[in-house]
Design a protein around this motif. Structure first.
Motif, PDB file in Angstrom:
ATOM      1  N   LYS A  24       0.836  -1.208   0.000  1.00 41.00           N
ATOM      2  CA  LYS A  24       0.000   0.000   0.000  1.00 41.00           C
ATOM      3  C   LYS A  24       0.867   1.252   0.000  1.00 41.00           C
ATOM      4  O   LYS A  24       2.059   1.196   0.303  1.00 41.00           O
ATOM      5  CB  LYS A  24      -0.857   0.029   1.272  1.00 41.00           C
ATOM      6  N   ASP A  25       0.240   2.369  -0.291  1.00 42.12           N
ATOM      7  CA  ASP A  25       0.941   3.646  -0.112  1.00 42.12           C
ATOM      8  C   ASP A  25       1.334   3.785   1.347  1.00 42.12           C
ATOM      9  O   ASP A  25       0.574   3.432   2.245  1.00 42.12           O
ATOM     10  CB  ASP A  25       0.003   4.821  -0.463  1.00 42.12           C
ATOM     11  N   ARG A  26       2.511   4.336   1.563  1.00 44.04           N
ATOM     12  CA  ARG A  26       2.965   4.516   2.933  1.00 44.04           C
ATOM     13  C   ARG A  26       2.448   5.832   3.467  1.00 44.04           C
ATOM     14  O   ARG A  26       2.991   6.886   3.201  1.00 44.04           O
ATOM     15  CB  ARG A  26       4.489   4.474   2.997  1.00 44.04           C
ATOM     16  N   VAL A  27       1.385   5.737   4.212  1.00 40.81           N
ATOM     17  CA  VAL A  27       0.743   6.945   4.709  1.00 40.81           C
ATOM     18  C   VAL A  27       1.616   7.600   5.781  1.00 40.81           C
ATOM     19  O   VAL A  27       1.798   8.803   5.802  1.00 40.81           O
ATOM     20  CB  VAL A  27      -0.651   6.607   5.300  1.00 40.81           C
ATOM     21  N   ASP A  28       2.178   6.762   6.659  1.00 36.74           N
ATOM     22  CA  ASP A  28       2.870   7.305   7.827  1.00 36.74           C
ATOM     23  C   ASP A  28       4.297   7.754   7.540  1.00 36.74           C
ATOM     24  O   ASP A  28       4.743   8.748   8.053  1.00 36.74           O
ATOM     25  CB  ASP A  28       2.902   6.256   8.941  1.00 36.74           C
ATOM     26  N   ARG A  29       5.003   6.985   6.761  1.00 36.03           N
ATOM     27  CA  ARG A  29       6.410   7.286   6.553  1.00 36.03           C
ATOM     28  C   ARG A  29       6.792   7.022   5.103  1.00 36.03           C
ATOM     29  O   ARG A  29       6.566   5.922   4.572  1.00 36.03           O
ATOM     30  CB  ARG A  29       7.282   6.406   7.446  1.00 36.03           C
ATOM     31  N   SER A  30       7.419   8.000   4.471  1.00 36.38           N
ATOM     32  CA  SER A  30       7.908   7.816   3.106  1.00 36.38           C
ATOM     33  C   SER A  30       9.286   7.174   3.159  1.00 36.38           C
ATOM     34  O   SER A  30       9.964   7.199   4.197  1.00 36.38           O
ATOM     35  CB  SER A  30       8.017   9.174   2.411  1.00 36.38           C
ATOM     36  N   ILE A  31       9.727   6.619   2.055  1.00 35.48           N
ATOM     37  CA  ILE A  31      11.081   6.052   1.997  1.00 35.48           C
ATOM     38  C   ILE A  31      12.106   7.158   2.249  1.00 35.48           C
ATOM     39  O   ILE A  31      13.138   6.914   2.886  1.00 35.48           O
ATOM     40  CB  ILE A  31      11.340   5.317   0.651  1.00 35.48           C
ATOM     41  N   GLU A  32      11.808   8.366   1.818  1.00 34.36           N
ATOM     42  CA  GLU A  32      12.749   9.479   2.040  1.00 34.36           C
ATOM     43  C   GLU A  32      12.898   9.762   3.541  1.00 34.36           C
ATOM     44  O   GLU A  32      13.996   9.990   4.029  1.00 34.36           O
ATOM     45  CB  GLU A  32      12.271  10.753   1.316  1.00 34.36           C
ATOM     46  N   GLU A  33      11.781   9.733   4.232  1.00 33.91           N
ATOM     47  CA  GLU A  33      11.820   9.989   5.676  1.00 33.91           C
ATOM     48  C   GLU A  33      12.611   8.890   6.389  1.00 33.91           C
ATOM     49  O   GLU A  33      13.438   9.153   7.271  1.00 33.91           O
ATOM     50  CB  GLU A  33      10.389  10.034   6.225  1.00 33.91           C
TER      51      GLU A  33
END
Lengths: 190, 190
Positions: free
Chosen positions: A167-176
Protein backbone atom coordinates in the motif's frame (compact mmCIF):
# COMPACT_ATOMS: atom_id res chain seq x y z
CA UNK A 1 3.04 10.20 20.18
CA UNK A 2 6.35 11.52 21.43
CA UNK A 3 8.42 13.88 19.36
CA UNK A 4 12.09 13.44 18.66
CA UNK A 5 14.07 15.53 21.12
CA UNK A 6 17.69 16.29 20.38
CA UNK A 7 19.61 18.84 22.41
CA UNK A 8 22.06 21.28 20.87
CA UNK A 9 24.94 19.24 22.24
CA UNK A 10 23.67 16.07 20.62
CA UNK A 11 23.21 17.84 17.32
CA UNK A 12 26.77 19.19 17.45
CA UNK A 13 28.03 15.71 18.21
CA UNK A 14 26.10 14.31 15.28
CA UNK A 15 27.42 16.98 12.94
CA UNK A 16 30.97 16.28 14.06
CA UNK A 17 30.43 12.56 13.46
CA UNK A 18 29.10 13.28 10.03
CA UNK A 19 32.12 15.37 9.13
CA UNK A 20 34.44 12.64 10.29
CA UNK A 21 32.40 10.05 8.49
CA UNK A 22 32.16 11.62 5.06
CA UNK A 23 34.55 9.12 3.54
CA UNK A 24 33.95 6.19 5.86
CA UNK A 25 30.17 6.64 5.71
CA UNK A 26 30.35 6.37 1.94
CA UNK A 27 32.47 3.27 2.32
CA UNK A 28 29.95 1.69 4.67
CA UNK A 29 27.09 2.40 2.28
CA UNK A 30 29.12 1.09 -0.61
CA UNK A 31 29.95 -2.09 1.31
CA UNK A 32 26.32 -2.56 2.31
CA UNK A 33 24.99 -2.15 -1.21
CA UNK A 34 27.59 -4.27 -2.97
CA UNK A 35 27.95 -7.11 -0.46
CA UNK A 36 24.33 -8.23 -0.61
CA UNK A 37 20.74 -7.14 -0.51
CA UNK A 38 18.62 -7.34 2.61
CA UNK A 39 15.62 -9.59 2.96
CA UNK A 40 13.01 -9.62 5.70
CA UNK A 41 11.02 -12.80 5.38
CA UNK A 42 9.63 -12.83 1.85
CA UNK A 43 10.25 -9.07 1.41
CA UNK A 44 13.18 -7.19 -0.04
CA UNK A 45 14.37 -4.26 2.09
CA UNK A 46 15.53 -1.00 0.54
CA UNK A 47 19.21 -0.59 1.60
CA UNK A 48 18.45 3.06 2.42
CA UNK A 49 16.41 1.82 5.41
CA UNK A 50 19.42 -0.10 6.76
CA UNK A 51 21.79 1.83 8.99
CA UNK A 52 24.14 -0.80 10.32
CA UNK A 53 25.22 -4.19 9.04
CA UNK A 54 27.72 -6.94 9.73
CA UNK A 55 28.33 -10.00 7.54
CA UNK A 56 25.65 -11.84 9.58
CA UNK A 57 23.19 -9.21 10.84
CA UNK A 58 21.62 -5.89 9.92
CA UNK A 59 19.66 -3.11 11.63
CA UNK A 60 16.91 -1.12 9.96
CA UNK A 61 14.52 1.69 10.77
CA UNK A 62 10.85 0.95 11.11
CA UNK A 63 7.94 1.59 8.78
CA UNK A 64 5.86 2.80 11.71
CA UNK A 65 7.98 3.20 14.83
CA UNK A 66 6.14 3.04 18.13
CA UNK A 67 8.59 5.45 19.72
CA UNK A 68 11.53 7.48 18.40
CA UNK A 69 14.36 5.03 17.78
CA UNK A 70 12.20 1.88 17.54
CA UNK A 71 14.35 -0.22 15.19
CA UNK A 72 14.65 -3.86 14.16
CA UNK A 73 17.77 -6.05 14.23
CA UNK A 74 17.69 -9.15 12.02
CA UNK A 75 19.95 -11.94 10.86
CA UNK A 76 20.89 -11.56 7.20
CA UNK A 77 19.92 -15.15 6.54
CA UNK A 78 16.20 -15.77 6.32
CA UNK A 79 15.62 -17.82 9.46
CA UNK A 80 12.09 -18.06 10.88
CA UNK A 81 12.89 -19.28 14.40
CA UNK A 82 15.54 -18.22 16.89
CA UNK A 83 16.69 -21.80 17.46
CA UNK A 84 17.50 -22.14 13.75
CA UNK A 85 20.31 -19.58 13.99
CA UNK A 86 23.88 -20.88 14.15
CA UNK A 87 25.96 -20.02 17.22
CA UNK A 88 27.85 -17.41 15.21
CA UNK A 89 24.61 -15.85 13.98
CA UNK A 90 23.12 -15.80 17.48
CA UNK A 91 26.18 -14.12 18.95
CA UNK A 92 26.47 -11.61 16.15
CA UNK A 93 22.76 -10.77 16.22
CA UNK A 94 22.82 -9.93 19.92
CA UNK A 95 26.14 -8.12 19.83
CA UNK A 96 24.61 -6.03 17.05
CA UNK A 97 21.46 -5.41 19.12
CA UNK A 98 23.60 -4.45 22.11
CA UNK A 99 25.63 -1.95 20.07
CA UNK A 100 22.63 -0.55 18.24
CA UNK A 101 20.54 -0.32 21.42
CA UNK A 102 23.24 1.50 23.34
CA UNK A 103 23.79 4.13 20.64
CA UNK A 104 20.14 4.63 19.78
CA UNK A 105 19.30 5.01 23.48
CA UNK A 106 21.97 7.71 23.88
CA UNK A 107 20.95 9.43 20.65
CA UNK A 108 17.34 9.67 21.80
CA UNK A 109 18.31 10.65 25.35
CA UNK A 110 16.44 7.64 26.71
CA UNK A 111 17.28 5.78 29.92
CA UNK A 112 16.22 2.17 29.27
CA UNK A 113 15.59 -0.28 26.45
CA UNK A 114 12.95 -2.84 25.63
CA UNK A 115 14.43 -5.78 23.70
CA UNK A 116 12.02 -8.48 22.53
CA UNK A 117 11.70 -11.35 20.09
CA UNK A 118 8.30 -12.73 19.19
CA UNK A 119 9.66 -16.12 18.22
CA UNK A 120 7.00 -17.95 16.28
CA UNK A 121 3.37 -17.20 15.37
CA UNK A 122 1.95 -18.11 18.80
CA UNK A 123 4.21 -15.44 20.29
CA UNK A 124 2.84 -12.78 17.94
CA UNK A 125 5.45 -13.00 15.17
CA UNK A 126 3.92 -11.87 11.88
CA UNK A 127 6.91 -11.89 9.50
CA UNK A 128 8.63 -15.31 9.61
CA UNK A 129 12.16 -13.96 9.92
CA UNK A 130 13.84 -13.58 13.34
CA UNK A 131 13.83 -9.93 14.37
CA UNK A 132 14.61 -8.15 17.61
CA UNK A 133 12.50 -5.14 18.49
CA UNK A 134 14.79 -2.52 20.08
CA UNK A 135 12.95 0.41 21.70
CA UNK A 136 14.54 3.26 23.65
CA UNK A 137 12.42 3.91 26.74
CA UNK A 138 11.86 7.00 28.88
CA UNK A 139 9.81 7.51 32.00
CA UNK A 140 6.20 8.15 31.04
CA UNK A 141 6.59 7.32 27.34
CA UNK A 142 3.59 5.05 27.70
CA UNK A 143 0.93 5.77 30.28
CA UNK A 144 1.15 2.16 31.42
CA UNK A 145 4.60 0.70 30.83
CA UNK A 146 3.31 -2.60 29.48
CA UNK A 147 1.17 -0.97 26.81
CA UNK A 148 4.25 -0.94 24.61
CA UNK A 149 3.98 -4.68 24.08
CA UNK A 150 0.42 -4.59 22.91
CA UNK A 151 1.51 -1.82 20.59
CA UNK A 152 4.36 -3.99 19.26
CA UNK A 153 1.87 -6.74 18.45
CA UNK A 154 -0.39 -4.28 16.67
CA UNK A 155 2.53 -2.91 14.66
CA UNK A 156 3.63 -6.43 13.71
CA UNK A 157 0.23 -6.99 12.13
CA UNK A 158 0.27 -3.62 10.39
CA UNK A 159 3.79 -4.19 9.10
CA UNK A 160 2.80 -7.45 7.51
CA UNK A 161 -0.31 -5.96 5.96
CA UNK A 162 1.67 -3.05 4.60
CA UNK A 163 4.36 -5.26 3.12
CA UNK A 164 1.81 -7.73 1.79
CA UNK A 165 -0.34 -5.21 0.06
CA UNK A 166 2.39 -2.78 -0.90
CA UNK A 167 0.00 0.00 0.00
CA UNK A 168 0.94 3.65 -0.11
CA UNK A 169 2.97 4.52 2.93
CA UNK A 170 0.74 6.94 4.71
CA UNK A 171 2.87 7.31 7.83
CA UNK A 172 6.41 7.29 6.55
CA UNK A 173 7.91 7.82 3.11
CA UNK A 174 11.08 6.05 2.00
CA UNK A 175 12.75 9.48 2.04
CA UNK A 176 11.82 9.99 5.68
CA UNK A 177 13.06 6.54 6.60
CA UNK A 178 16.26 6.99 4.59
CA UNK A 179 16.89 10.26 6.39
CA UNK A 180 16.48 8.62 9.79
CA UNK A 181 18.72 5.73 8.76
CA UNK A 182 21.33 8.22 7.59
CA UNK A 183 21.32 9.90 11.01
CA UNK A 184 21.74 6.57 12.78
CA UNK A 185 24.43 5.45 10.32
CA UNK A 186 26.59 8.33 11.46
CA UNK A 187 26.47 6.99 15.04
CA UNK A 188 28.56 4.02 13.97
CA UNK A 189 31.33 5.98 12.27
CA UNK A 190 32.70 7.57 15.45
CA UNK B 1 -3.91 -20.72 34.58
CA UNK B 2 -2.75 -23.49 32.26
CA UNK B 3 -1.83 -26.88 33.57
CA UNK B 4 1.36 -28.70 32.73
CA UNK B 5 0.67 -31.20 29.97
CA UNK B 6 3.13 -33.99 29.33
CA UNK B 7 2.29 -36.87 27.04
CA UNK B 8 3.27 -40.46 27.79
CA UNK B 9 6.00 -40.27 25.16
CA UNK B 10 7.52 -37.18 26.74
CA UNK B 11 7.45 -38.81 30.16
CA UNK B 12 9.20 -41.90 28.79
CA UNK B 13 11.80 -39.70 27.20
CA UNK B 14 12.36 -37.85 30.46
CA UNK B 15 12.68 -41.10 32.38
CA UNK B 16 15.25 -42.37 29.88
CA UNK B 17 17.19 -39.12 30.19
CA UNK B 18 17.14 -39.41 33.96
CA UNK B 19 18.51 -42.94 33.82
CA UNK B 20 21.31 -41.88 31.53
CA UNK B 21 22.01 -38.87 33.65
CA UNK B 22 22.31 -40.44 37.06
CA UNK B 23 26.04 -39.93 37.17
CA UNK B 24 26.36 -36.90 34.93
CA UNK B 25 23.41 -35.14 36.60
CA UNK B 26 25.16 -35.52 39.93
CA UNK B 27 28.31 -34.13 38.35
CA UNK B 28 26.43 -31.12 37.01
CA UNK B 29 24.88 -30.39 40.40
CA UNK B 30 28.23 -30.83 42.06
CA UNK B 31 29.88 -28.46 39.58
CA UNK B 32 27.13 -25.90 40.04
CA UNK B 33 27.32 -25.97 43.81
CA UNK B 34 31.08 -25.92 44.10
CA UNK B 35 31.96 -23.51 41.33
CA UNK B 36 30.02 -20.56 42.76
CA UNK B 37 26.74 -19.41 44.17
CA UNK B 38 24.14 -17.63 42.12
CA UNK B 39 23.12 -14.04 42.68
CA UNK B 40 20.18 -12.17 41.19
CA UNK B 41 20.70 -8.50 41.84
CA UNK B 42 21.06 -8.15 45.62
CA UNK B 43 19.53 -11.59 46.25
CA UNK B 44 21.14 -14.98 46.66
CA UNK B 45 19.51 -17.76 44.64
CA UNK B 46 19.10 -21.27 46.03
CA UNK B 47 21.09 -23.58 43.67
CA UNK B 48 18.15 -25.99 43.70
CA UNK B 49 16.23 -23.42 41.62
CA UNK B 50 18.95 -23.41 38.96
CA UNK B 51 18.69 -26.05 36.25
CA UNK B 52 21.40 -25.08 33.79
CA UNK B 53 24.61 -23.12 34.10
CA UNK B 54 27.71 -22.23 32.15
CA UNK B 55 30.74 -20.39 33.51
CA UNK B 56 29.07 -17.10 32.45
CA UNK B 57 25.30 -17.66 32.60
CA UNK B 58 22.62 -19.57 34.47
CA UNK B 59 18.96 -20.48 34.03
CA UNK B 60 16.47 -20.74 36.90
CA UNK B 61 12.83 -21.53 37.45
CA UNK B 62 10.47 -18.79 38.48
CA UNK B 63 8.91 -17.95 41.81
CA UNK B 64 5.57 -17.36 40.11
CA UNK B 65 5.66 -18.50 36.48
CA UNK B 66 3.14 -16.89 34.17
CA UNK B 67 2.92 -20.04 32.08
CA UNK B 68 4.39 -23.54 32.39
CA UNK B 69 8.08 -23.24 31.54
CA UNK B 70 8.42 -19.50 32.22
CA UNK B 71 12.08 -19.32 33.24
CA UNK B 72 14.78 -16.68 33.59
CA UNK B 73 18.25 -16.68 32.03
CA UNK B 74 20.84 -14.40 33.69
CA UNK B 75 24.52 -13.59 33.48
CA UNK B 76 26.41 -14.91 36.51
CA UNK B 77 28.02 -11.53 37.02
CA UNK B 78 25.76 -8.93 38.60
CA UNK B 79 25.29 -6.54 35.70
CA UNK B 80 22.33 -4.13 35.72
CA UNK B 81 22.23 -3.15 32.06
CA UNK B 82 22.56 -5.21 28.88
CA UNK B 83 25.22 -2.89 27.44
CA UNK B 84 27.45 -3.56 30.48
CA UNK B 85 27.93 -7.21 29.50
CA UNK B 86 31.17 -8.17 27.79
CA UNK B 87 30.99 -9.67 24.30
CA UNK B 88 31.65 -13.13 25.73
CA UNK B 89 28.90 -12.70 28.32
CA UNK B 90 26.42 -11.43 25.72
CA UNK B 91 27.11 -14.36 23.40
CA UNK B 92 26.98 -16.91 26.18
CA UNK B 93 23.78 -15.46 27.66
CA UNK B 94 21.89 -15.69 24.38
CA UNK B 95 23.30 -19.07 23.39
CA UNK B 96 22.08 -20.25 26.79
CA UNK B 97 18.65 -18.68 26.21
CA UNK B 98 18.49 -20.30 22.77
CA UNK B 99 19.31 -23.74 24.15
CA UNK B 100 17.05 -23.39 27.19
CA UNK B 101 14.18 -21.97 25.12
CA UNK B 102 14.34 -24.74 22.56
CA UNK B 103 14.29 -27.52 25.14
CA UNK B 104 11.70 -25.98 27.41
CA UNK B 105 9.44 -25.32 24.40
CA UNK B 106 9.67 -28.97 23.36
CA UNK B 107 9.20 -30.20 26.93
CA UNK B 108 6.00 -28.19 27.31
CA UNK B 109 4.78 -29.07 23.82
CA UNK B 110 4.59 -25.39 22.92
CA UNK B 111 5.03 -23.95 19.43
CA UNK B 112 6.58 -20.50 19.97
CA UNK B 113 8.63 -18.53 22.48
CA UNK B 114 8.50 -15.05 23.92
CA UNK B 115 12.01 -13.78 24.73
CA UNK B 116 12.27 -10.36 26.37
CA UNK B 117 14.63 -8.17 28.35
CA UNK B 118 13.32 -5.22 30.33
CA UNK B 119 16.61 -3.38 30.23
CA UNK B 120 16.48 -0.60 32.79
CA UNK B 121 13.79 0.73 35.14
CA UNK B 122 11.95 2.73 32.46
CA UNK B 123 11.48 -0.54 30.56
CA UNK B 124 9.88 -2.21 33.59
CA UNK B 125 12.97 -3.89 35.06
CA UNK B 126 12.49 -4.37 38.80
CA UNK B 127 15.60 -6.36 39.81
CA UNK B 128 18.74 -4.55 38.60
CA UNK B 129 20.40 -7.63 37.11
CA UNK B 130 20.08 -8.45 33.40
CA UNK B 131 17.56 -11.29 32.93
CA UNK B 132 15.86 -12.75 29.90
CA UNK B 133 12.27 -13.88 30.32
CA UNK B 134 11.81 -17.09 28.31
CA UNK B 135 8.19 -18.20 27.93
CA UNK B 136 6.94 -21.15 25.89
CA UNK B 137 3.84 -20.08 24.00
CA UNK B 138 0.83 -21.96 22.64
CA UNK B 139 -2.16 -20.82 20.66
CA UNK B 140 -4.77 -19.40 23.02
CA UNK B 141 -2.56 -19.44 26.13
CA UNK B 142 -3.57 -15.84 26.69
CA UNK B 143 -6.92 -14.57 25.46
CA UNK B 144 -5.14 -11.63 23.87
CA UNK B 145 -1.60 -12.50 22.88
CA UNK B 146 -0.10 -9.25 24.16
CA UNK B 147 -1.53 -9.69 27.66
CA UNK B 148 1.53 -11.75 28.46
CA UNK B 149 3.70 -8.63 28.58
CA UNK B 150 1.52 -6.82 31.04
CA UNK B 151 1.63 -9.98 33.09
CA UNK B 152 5.44 -10.04 32.92
CA UNK B 153 5.54 -6.49 34.26
CA UNK B 154 3.20 -7.44 37.10
CA UNK B 155 5.32 -10.49 37.95
CA UNK B 156 8.50 -8.36 37.94
CA UNK B 157 6.98 -6.17 40.64
CA UNK B 158 5.75 -9.16 42.64
CA UNK B 159 9.12 -10.87 42.37
CA UNK B 160 10.90 -7.87 43.80
CA UNK B 161 8.40 -7.50 46.62
CA UNK B 162 8.69 -11.18 47.46
CA UNK B 163 12.47 -11.12 47.47
CA UNK B 164 12.58 -7.84 49.36
CA UNK B 165 10.24 -8.87 52.10
CA UNK B 166 11.16 -12.55 52.20
CA UNK B 167 7.48 -13.28 52.71
CA UNK B 168 6.09 -16.76 52.89
CA UNK B 169 5.90 -18.22 49.44
CA UNK B 170 2.20 -18.69 48.98
CA UNK B 171 2.35 -19.81 45.37
CA UNK B 172 5.42 -21.97 45.17
CA UNK B 173 7.53 -23.71 47.79
CA UNK B 174 11.25 -24.24 47.35
CA UNK B 175 10.48 -27.97 47.10
CA UNK B 176 8.11 -27.37 44.22
CA UNK B 177 10.63 -25.17 42.44
CA UNK B 178 13.46 -27.63 43.08
CA UNK B 179 11.33 -30.41 41.61
CA UNK B 180 10.65 -28.41 38.47
CA UNK B 181 14.33 -27.48 38.16
CA UNK B 182 15.25 -31.14 38.53
CA UNK B 183 12.95 -32.04 35.63
CA UNK B 184 14.47 -29.36 33.42
CA UNK B 185 18.00 -30.30 34.46
CA UNK B 186 17.49 -33.73 32.96
CA UNK B 187 16.77 -32.12 29.57
CA UNK B 188 20.39 -31.04 29.35
CA UNK B 189 21.92 -34.41 30.11
CA UNK B 190 20.84 -36.08 26.86
Amino acid sequence: MLKLQVSGKAILSTVRCRRQARVSGKAILSTMSTSSSFVFGPYKIDPREVFYATPLSYAMVNLRPLLPGHVLVCPRRLVPRFTDLTADETSDLWLTAQKVGSRIETFHKASSLTLAIQDGPQAGQSVPHVHIHVLPRKGGDFEKNDEIYGAIDEKEKELKQKLDLDKDRVDRSIEEMADEASQYRSLFDC
